[in-house]
Design a protein around this motif. Structure first.
Motif, PDB file in Angstrom:
ATOM      1  N   UNK A  98       0.853  -1.186   0.000  1.00 49.87           N
ATOM      2  CA  UNK A  98       0.000   0.000   0.000  1.00 49.87           C
ATOM      3  C   UNK A  98       0.890   1.237   0.000  1.00 49.87           C
ATOM      4  N   UNK A  99       0.546   2.285  -0.751  1.00 52.88           N
ATOM      5  CA  UNK A  99       1.354   3.506  -0.729  1.00 52.88           C
ATOM      6  C   UNK A  99       1.540   4.029   0.689  1.00 52.88           C
ATOM      7  N   UNK A 100       2.676   4.655   0.987  1.00 54.81           N
ATOM      8  CA  UNK A 100       2.947   5.140   2.342  1.00 54.81           C
ATOM      9  C   UNK A 100       1.864   6.095   2.835  1.00 54.81           C
ATOM     10  N   UNK A 101       1.567   6.010   4.125  1.00 55.06           N
ATOM     11  CA  UNK A 101       0.641   6.937   4.745  1.00 55.06           C
ATOM     12  C   UNK A 101       1.319   8.296   4.902  1.00 55.06           C
ATOM     13  N   UNK A 102       0.563   9.382   4.885  1.00 47.87           N
ATOM     14  CA  UNK A 102       1.179  10.683   5.140  1.00 47.87           C
ATOM     15  C   UNK A 102       1.703  10.769   6.575  1.00 47.87           C
ATOM     16  N   UNK A 103       2.725  11.593   6.771  1.00 44.25           N
ATOM     17  CA  UNK A 103       3.246  11.796   8.118  1.00 44.25           C
ATOM     18  C   UNK A 103       2.171  12.398   9.013  1.00 44.25           C
ATOM     19  N   UNK A 104       2.195  12.005  10.278  1.00 46.63           N
ATOM     20  CA  UNK A 104       1.263  12.578  11.242  1.00 46.63           C
ATOM     21  C   UNK A 104       1.475  14.078  11.392  1.00 46.63           C
ATOM     22  N   UNK A 105       0.412  14.767  11.756  1.00 38.91           N
ATOM     23  CA  UNK A 105       0.422  16.233  11.826  1.00 38.91           C
ATOM     24  C   UNK A 105       0.386  16.683  13.290  1.00 38.91           C
TER      25      UNK A 105
END
Length: 397
Positions: free
Chosen positions: A83-90
């Motif tokens: 699965x494509x990488x998740x965005x970094x947490x904010x």
């Protein structure tokens, strides 16, 4: 002239944190938890351990004149195979309650998850830093909301002016428990999960016990809710029980009663709102268990599907429709002797029409726009005129 390189380091202690029920000392710093240590010791489930350590609703709250704030931390990134990488947490920054910046940390530990085999492995990583500059040079309340979907060890807090705990705002505490939707899955940032949005609109202090995959009527969760001071309590019950195919109707009904009885031991008169599941097409009439859609996974998409048989409802298997009917019945029964217990059909927050307009991207969790809609509707229905929390919160624009 104030330096751009903050030289004051302040120990991160429990009195600087809100929304956490426990703070664990680690080799690298401190780790906020949303369940106390005694509760964590009663369940070895890896999903629960991950969910409760992800600091949804947890924030550092400071009183300071600092114009520069740096936070060193070690986030845990989740990487799903195929699965494509998740965005970094904010990290969301608020100054005197208003949005003032965002940032992320790219480093940290990595949790590799293979959903086809059910295995996982942690790869240790470095400490990273999120930095906020240009803050107003005056005494102010500064809040740093931690990423709602990344376990976060806090290592160091640096500023260019002294820091002290922010004063108690004197607002009612709203204690909420629910599933991954309450936890904030697919929300854009920690202050835009639906409970965080609703808390701001209602003018209350949030403690979010939304636990992804783990709203399972566990007795230790009920005791945690019982023992946590709060003026308002809400429970969103249902979807995780279907996802996990954890129990049948015969067990569900007394488990709900027992959960509510335990909470009432510590909060006999507190307004208590029971919320049934939001609309979720895959589980409206089809039981669980819920499983990854491996055909979508092969094309790089993370989606879910219901694997049960609708005919099994006759044998007591739970669907969202079955749970909604039973929760409404239980709430009506208990309200006869408990005037402070209330019920809300979750489809008033997100129903079939909302699903058609703002469909669940992975067939299970709302997107950022749907989180906003759910939060605004909850604020109106719960904190607005005639709502069960109307006399404790305050509606704001």
């Amino acid at each position: 002239m104030r330096t751009e390189h903050p030289s004051i380091t302040t120990a991160i202690t429990a009195d600087l944190l809100r929304g956490a029920l426990d703070v664990q000392r680690t080799e690298r710093g401190v780790l906020p938890h949303r369940l106390p240590a005694w509760a964590r010791a009663q369940c070895a489930d890896g999903q629960l351990a991950m969910a409760e350590s992800q600091p949804s609703g947890v924030r550092l709250v400071l009183r300071t004149r600092a114009t520069v704030v740096e936070l060193d931390a070690v986030p845990t990134k989740r990487v799903y195979a195929g699965v494509p990488p998740r965005p970094d947490g904010v990290y969301d920054l608020l100054v005197d309650g208003r949005p003032a910046g965002q940032g992320s940390i790219t480093g940290g530990d990595v949790l590799h998850i293979d959903m086809t085999t059910g295995t996982s492995e942690v790869q240790p990583g470095p400490v990273g830093t999120v930095r906020f500059t240009g803050l107003p040079d005056r005494a102010k309340d500064v809040e740093i909301w931690l990423p709602h979907d990344e376990t976060t060890e806090l290592v160091a807090l640096r500023t260019d002016a002294p820091v002290e705990p922010a004063p108690d705002p004197g607002r009612a505490v709203w204690l909420h428990h629910g599933s991954s939707i309450s936890h904030g899955s697919n929300a854009a940032s920690p202050t835009t999960t639906w409970p965080a949005l609703a808390a701001r609109l209602g003018g209350v202090e949030l403690i979010n016990l939304g636990l992804g995959g783990s709203a399972l009527l566990d007795p230790f969760t009920a005791r945690t809710l019982r023992d946590t001071p709060a003026e308002l309590i809400s429970l969103k019950i249902g979807i995780n029980l279907v996802n996990a195919d954890l129990m049948r109707l015969r067990a569900f009904t007394p488990a709900v009663h027992g959960f509510l009885d335990t909470i009432r031991e510590g909060h006999p008169d507190t307004p208590l709102l029971v919320i049934s599941p939001l609309h979720c097409p895959i589980h409206e009439d089809t039981p669980g268990p819920c499983a990854p859609d491996f055909s979508a996974l092969r094309s790089g998409q993370l989606r879910f599907r219901a694997t049960g048989d609708p005919a099994e409802r006759a044998a007591g298997k739970l669907t969202l429709g079955v749970i909604r009917d039973e929760l409404a019945r239980i709430a009506a029964q208990r309200a006869a002797d408990d005037p402070n217990l209330h019920h809300l059909d979750g489809r008033e927050l997100y129903g079939a029409a909302d699903s058609a307009e703002l469909p669940l991207p992975d067939d299970l969790h709302p997107d950022a726009a749907a989180h906003r809609r759910i939060g605004e509707r909850f604020a109106e229905l719960a904190f607005g005129p005639g709502g069960p929390f109307a006399d404790r919160g305050r509606a704001t624009s």
